[in-house]
Design a protein around this motif. Structure first.
Motif, PDB file in Angstrom:
ATOM      1  N   LEU A 296       0.825  -1.211   0.000  1.00 28.40           N
ATOM      2  CA  LEU A 296       0.000   0.000   0.000  1.00 28.40           C
ATOM      3  C   LEU A 296       0.859   1.260   0.000  1.00 28.40           C
ATOM      4  CD1 LEU A 296      -2.807  -1.044   2.513  1.00 28.40           C
ATOM      5  CD2 LEU A 296      -2.974  -0.871   0.027  1.00 28.40           C
ATOM      6  N   ALA A 297       1.948   1.229   0.750  1.00 28.22           N
ATOM      7  CA  ALA A 297       2.856   2.387   0.779  1.00 28.22           C
ATOM      8  C   ALA A 297       3.457   2.637  -0.594  1.00 28.22           C
ATOM      9  CB  ALA A 297       3.963   2.160   1.807  1.00 28.22           C
ATOM     10  N   GLY A 298       3.775   1.547  -1.298  1.00 26.64           N
ATOM     11  CA  GLY A 298       4.321   1.686  -2.644  1.00 26.64           C
ATOM     12  C   GLY A 298       3.339   2.347  -3.596  1.00 26.64           C
ATOM     13  N   ILE A 299       2.065   1.956  -3.509  1.00 26.10           N
ATOM     14  CA  ILE A 299       1.030   2.565  -4.358  1.00 26.10           C
ATOM     15  C   ILE A 299       0.907   4.053  -4.045  1.00 26.10           C
ATOM     16  CG2 ILE A 299      -1.420   2.573  -4.937  1.00 26.10           C
ATOM     17  CD1 ILE A 299      -0.061   0.087  -5.938  1.00 26.10           C
TER      18      ILE A 299
ATOM     19  N   LEU B  81       3.835   6.069  -5.439  1.00 31.77           N
ATOM     20  CA  LEU B  81       3.734   6.266  -6.887  1.00 31.77           C
ATOM     21  C   LEU B  81       2.808   7.434  -7.212  1.00 31.77           C
ATOM     22  CD1 LEU B  81       3.574   2.559  -8.115  1.00 31.77           C
ATOM     23  CD2 LEU B  81       5.337   4.228  -8.709  1.00 31.77           C
ATOM     24  N   VAL B  82       1.667   7.487  -6.534  1.00 35.16           N
ATOM     25  CA  VAL B  82       0.704   8.576  -6.768  1.00 35.16           C
ATOM     26  C   VAL B  82       1.311   9.914  -6.339  1.00 35.16           C
ATOM     27  CG1 VAL B  82      -1.558   9.510  -6.165  1.00 35.16           C
ATOM     28  CG2 VAL B  82      -1.292   7.050  -6.551  1.00 35.16           C
TER      29      VAL B  82
ATOM     30  N   VAL C 114       8.838   1.056  -7.558  1.00 31.66           N
ATOM     31  CA  VAL C 114       8.497   2.412  -7.094  1.00 31.66           C
ATOM     32  C   VAL C 114       9.596   3.418  -7.440  1.00 31.66           C
ATOM     33  CG1 VAL C 114       8.038   3.853  -5.071  1.00 31.66           C
ATOM     34  CG2 VAL C 114       6.996   1.586  -5.252  1.00 31.66           C
ATOM     35  N   VAL C 115      10.824   3.122  -7.022  1.00 23.93           N
ATOM     36  CA  VAL C 115      11.940   4.045  -7.255  1.00 23.93           C
ATOM     37  C   VAL C 115      12.237   4.159  -8.749  1.00 23.93           C
ATOM     38  CG1 VAL C 115      14.389   4.476  -6.833  1.00 23.93           C
ATOM     39  CG2 VAL C 115      12.942   3.606  -4.993  1.00 23.93           C
ATOM     40  N   GLY C 116      12.270   3.014  -9.433  1.00 28.66           N
ATOM     41  CA  GLY C 116      12.550   3.021 -10.861  1.00 28.66           C
ATOM     42  C   GLY C 116      11.501   3.768 -11.649  1.00 28.66           C
ATOM     43  N   CYS C 117      10.238   3.564 -11.298  1.00 23.71           N
ATOM     44  CA  CYS C 117       9.146   4.213 -12.024  1.00 23.71           C
ATOM     45  C   CYS C 117       9.177   5.736 -11.864  1.00 23.71           C
ATOM     46  CB  CYS C 117       7.811   3.653 -11.530  1.00 23.71           C
ATOM     47  SG  CYS C 117       6.402   4.112 -12.547  1.00 23.71           S
TER      48      CYS C 117
ATOM     49  N   GLU D 287       1.311   2.491 -15.053  1.00 25.78           N
ATOM     50  CA  GLU D 287       1.904   1.191 -15.343  1.00 25.78           C
ATOM     51  C   GLU D 287       2.629   0.643 -14.116  1.00 25.78           C
ATOM     52  OE1 GLU D 287       3.969  -0.459 -19.234  1.00 25.78           O
ATOM     53  OE2 GLU D 287       5.405   0.630 -18.009  1.00 25.78           O
ATOM     54  N   GLY D 288       3.266   1.517 -13.354  1.00 31.78           N
ATOM     55  CA  GLY D 288       3.930   1.089 -12.129  1.00 31.78           C
ATOM     56  C   GLY D 288       2.948   0.526 -11.117  1.00 31.78           C
ATOM     57  N   ILE D 289       1.767   1.133 -11.027  1.00 28.42           N
ATOM     58  CA  ILE D 289       0.737   0.631 -10.113  1.00 28.42           C
ATOM     59  C   ILE D 289       0.273  -0.763 -10.538  1.00 28.42           C
ATOM     60  CG2 ILE D 289      -1.646   0.999  -9.313  1.00 28.42           C
ATOM     61  CD1 ILE D 289      -1.053   4.025  -9.445  1.00 28.42           C
ATOM     62  N   ILE D 290       0.094  -0.959 -11.840  1.00 27.29           N
ATOM     63  CA  ILE D 290      -0.275  -2.284 -12.355  1.00 27.29           C
ATOM     64  C   ILE D 290       0.812  -3.301 -12.012  1.00 27.29           C
ATOM     65  CG2 ILE D 290      -0.700  -3.623 -14.458  1.00 27.29           C
ATOM     66  CD1 ILE D 290      -1.884  -1.048 -15.682  1.00 27.29           C
ATOM     67  N   ALA D 291       2.066  -2.897 -12.166  1.00 27.26           N
ATOM     68  CA  ALA D 291       3.188  -3.787 -11.849  1.00 27.26           C
ATOM     69  C   ALA D 291       3.193  -4.154 -10.362  1.00 27.26           C
ATOM     70  CB  ALA D 291       4.505  -3.123 -12.238  1.00 27.26           C
ATOM     71  N   MET D 292       2.919  -3.185  -9.483  1.00 24.34           N
ATOM     72  CA  MET D 292       2.867  -3.450  -8.051  1.00 24.34           C
ATOM     73  C   MET D 292       1.794  -4.490  -7.726  1.00 24.34           C
ATOM     74  SD  MET D 292       5.048  -1.724  -6.077  1.00 24.34           S
ATOM     75  CE  MET D 292       4.225  -1.560  -4.494  1.00 24.34           C
ATOM     76  N   ILE D 293       0.642  -4.366  -8.366  1.00 24.87           N
ATOM     77  CA  ILE D 293      -0.474  -5.288  -8.105  1.00 24.87           C
ATOM     78  C   ILE D 293      -0.093  -6.720  -8.469  1.00 24.87           C
ATOM     79  CG2 ILE D 293      -2.791  -5.942  -8.888  1.00 24.87           C
ATOM     80  CD1 ILE D 293      -3.378  -2.890  -9.093  1.00 24.87           C
TER      81      ILE D 293
END
Length: 483
Positions: free
Chosen positions: A5-8, A11-12, A85-88, A272-278
Motif C-alpha cells: 500500500l505504501a508503494g502505491i 507512486l501517486v 516504485v523508485v525506478g518508475c 503502469e507502475g501501479i499495475i506492476a505493483m499489483i
C-alpha cells in the motif's frame, strides 16, 4: 500489505511532486504549437484529446511487461517493490516524459533522429537498426503471446494458427490506417478492460487478506538471489523500459498542447507502475512463497500465474475478464510496435506517409519478416531483447540528459538514472552467457570503467554542442499558437 500500500501511495505522490518538478525543469511552452497541428497529415499527425492520448499511451507502453515482468521479479522477493516504485518515479517516468516532450519539440521525431541530433550522427544508424530490430521482436512475440492465451482461454476450440492470422490482420490494419481510425477508437475500450482487470485483482488481494510480504532484513530477497544487475532486466516495463522510447513519438504526434505531456507521458508510466505493483504482490502472496511460485512458473510460465490469480480472486467470469485484460496488453503494444517500425523507417528514408502505397511498401516487408520469425524459438533471442531493451532506455535517458545539459537546465534528473542503468547494462553483457561470460568481479570493474569513459565523452560532446549553439527545438516560425 503495508509495504504494498505504501508503494502505491508513493507512486501517486511521485506523480504530483517529482512529476511536476520534472515538468518545471523541462519548461513547457503553452503557446507553442505541437506537431499534431504543424505537421498535420491525416495519418500519423492528428490532434486528439488528453484522455484518449493517455489511454493510447498506457496501452502502447504496457505490453505484458507490467504483468509478466513483476511476476518473474517476485522471485526476488519484496525488493521488487522498491525497484518498481523508485525506478518508475525517478527513471521510467522521467524517461517517458523527456522522450515524449523532446519529440514534440522536434516535429514528432523518433529516437534514432533524436540520438543523431544530440549524441552524434553515427548514433542515428546504430539506434535506427537497434530500434527496428527491437520493434520487430516485440511485434512478433506480441502475436504469439496473446494468441496462446486466447487459445487456452477458449479451451482450444479455435486453432492457434487461425488466432495468429486474425491478430496479424488486425496489426496490418492498425499499422496502415490513420491513427484515429482503429487505435483512437478501440483503445478507450481496451483501456477500460485493462484498468478494470488490474483494479479487480488489487481489490481482490485486499479483500481476501492475501499475505503480501513486508520488506525486512530477513526477507529482503530469497535465497540471496543476485539482485544486481539481474532484477533490472527482469522488471522492465513496470519500472524502466527502452521500448517506451519507441512508442512515445506516436503520441507526441497527436498531443494538442505541451501542458498535457505530464499526464500523458509521466502519468501513464506511473499507472503502469501501479499495475506492476499489483501483479508483483499477487505473485508473492498467493503461491506459498518462493518455492511455490517457482514451481508454477517452471510448469506454466507467467501465463499460468495470471490465470490462477484471476480465477482465484475474481471467480470464473471476473477471472476471464481479467485474463482478457492481460491479453489486451500485448495486442495493443504489438500493433503500435509495427506502426512505430513503419514510422521510423519512413523517417530514416525521408518518405512521406500520406499515401497508402508509401505505407504499404514499408509495412509489407516488416510483416513478412515477422511471420518468418514466428517459426523460430525465441528463447535465446528474447534474452538479447531484455538487454537491448534496457540499452535503448540508457540511450533515451542520455538524449534527455544532453538536451537539458545544452539548455543549461538540471540534467541530473536524466543523467543519474541513465548512468546507473549504463553500469547495469555493461556489467550484464560482460557477465552473461549470451555476452562475454566474464566473472562478476571483472564485469563490475568493466561496467564502472567503461561507464566513466562514456560519461567523459558525454560532457565533451555536450560542451561542443553548447559552443556551437545547437538548436534544441525545430523551428516553427509562423505557428505562434495552437490552431
Amino acid at each position: 500489505m503495508y509495504t504494498f500500500l505504501a508503494g502505491i501511495v508513493l507512486l501517486v505522490v511521485g506523480y504530483f511532486t517529482y512529476g511536476k518538478f520534472v515538468e518545471k525543469v523541462f519548461g513547457v511552452k503553452e503557446e507553442r504549437a505541437t506537431p499534431a497541428y504543424v505537421n498535420a497529415d491525416g495519418v500519423d499527425y492528428i490532434p486528439m484529446g488528453t484522455a484518449k492520448n493517455s489511454l493510447i499511451q498506457l496501452l502502447n507502453i504496457a505490453g505484458t511487461g507490467p504483468v509478466f515482468g513483476p511476476i518473474m521479479g517476485a522471485l526476488y522477493g519484496p525488493v521488487a517493490f522498491i525497484w518498481i516504485v523508485v525506478g518508475c518515479i525517478f527513471a521510467g517516468a522521467v524517461h517517458d516524459y523527456l522522450t515524449g516532450m523532446i519529440s514534440i519539440r522536434n516535429k514528432g521525431a523518433h529516437l534514432p533522429q533524436l540520438a543523431s541530433k544530440f549524441l552524434g550522427k553515427v548514433m542515428k544508424h546504430v539506434v535506427n537498426a537497434f530500434a527496428v530490430l527491437l520493434l520487430l521482436l516485440v511485434g512478433t512475440v506480441f502475436v504469439s503471446t496473446p494468441a496462446s492465451l486466447l487459445h487456452v482461454l477458449m479451451d482450444g476450440k479455435i486453432a492457434l494458427g487461425i488466432i495468429i492470422a486474425a491478430i496479424f490482420v488486425y496489426y496490418i490494419l492498425a499499422t496502415l490506417l490513420p491513427v484515429d481510425k482503429i487505435i483512437g477508437r478501440l483503445y478507450p475500450y481496451f483501456g477500460a478492460i485493462l484498468l478494470i482487470s488490474a483494479v479487480g485483482v488489487g481489490v481482490g488481494l485486499l479483500v481476501t487478506g492475501a499475505p503480501i510480504p513486508e520488506i525486512s532484513l530477513s526477507n529482503f530477497h530469497p535465497d540471496n538471489a543476485p539482485i544486481f544487475p539481474l532484477l533490472f532486466f527482469t522488471i522492465t516495463c513496470g519500472a524502466l523500459s527502452g521500448f517506451h522510447a519507441t512508442q512515445t513519438p506516436i503520441i507526441s504526434r497527436t498531443t494538442q498542447k505541451e501542458k498535457q505531456g505530464r499526464k500523458i507521458f509521466y502519468g501513464m508510466m506511473i499507472a503502469e507502475g501501479i499495475i506492476a505493483m499489483i501483479w508483483a504482490a499477487a505473485a508473492m502472496s498467493m503461491f506459498d512463497g518462493y518455492n511455490g511460485l517457482n514451481e508454477i512458473l517452471a510448469a506454466g510460465g507467467p501465463g499460468a500465474i495470471v490465470s490462477e490469480v484471476s480465477t482465484t480472486l475474481l471467480g470464473a467470469i471476473g477471472g476471464t475478464l481479467a485474463v482478457l485484460g492481460v491479453v489486451v496488453l500485448p495486442i495493443t503494444s504489438g500493433d503500435t510496435a509495427f506502426r512505430s517500425a513503419r514510422m521510423i523507417i519512413a523517417d530514416y528514408l525521408n518518405i512521406a506517409q500520406m499515401k497508402l502505397s508509401s505505407r504499404l511498401w514499408i509495412a509489407i516487408p516488416l510483416f513478412v519478416v515477422s511471420v518468418a520469425l514466428t517459426q523460430i524459438d525465441f528463447n535465446i533471442l528474447w534474452r538479447y531483447f531484455s538487454w537491448a531493451n534496457q540499452a535503448t532506455a540508457v540511450i533515451a535517458l542520455f538524449v534527455g540528459a544532453m538536451y537539458l545539459y545544452i539548455a543549461k537546465k538540471n540534467y541530473y534528473i536524466s543523467l543519474i538514472p541513465g548512468s546507473f542503468m549504463l553500469v547495469m547494462v555493461i556489467t550484464y553483457i560482460l557477465n552473461a552467457q549470451i555476452g562475454f561470460g566474464m566473472s562478476m568481479t571483472v564485469s563490475w570493474i568493466g561496467g564502472f570503467v567503461l561507464s566513466a569513459v562514456l560519461l567523459v565523452l558525454f560532457f565533451i560532446a555536450g560542451n561542443k554542442h553548447r559552443a556551437n549553439n545547437l538548436a534544441l527545438d525545430e523551428d516553427i516560425s509562423g505557428w505562434n499558437k495552437v490552431a
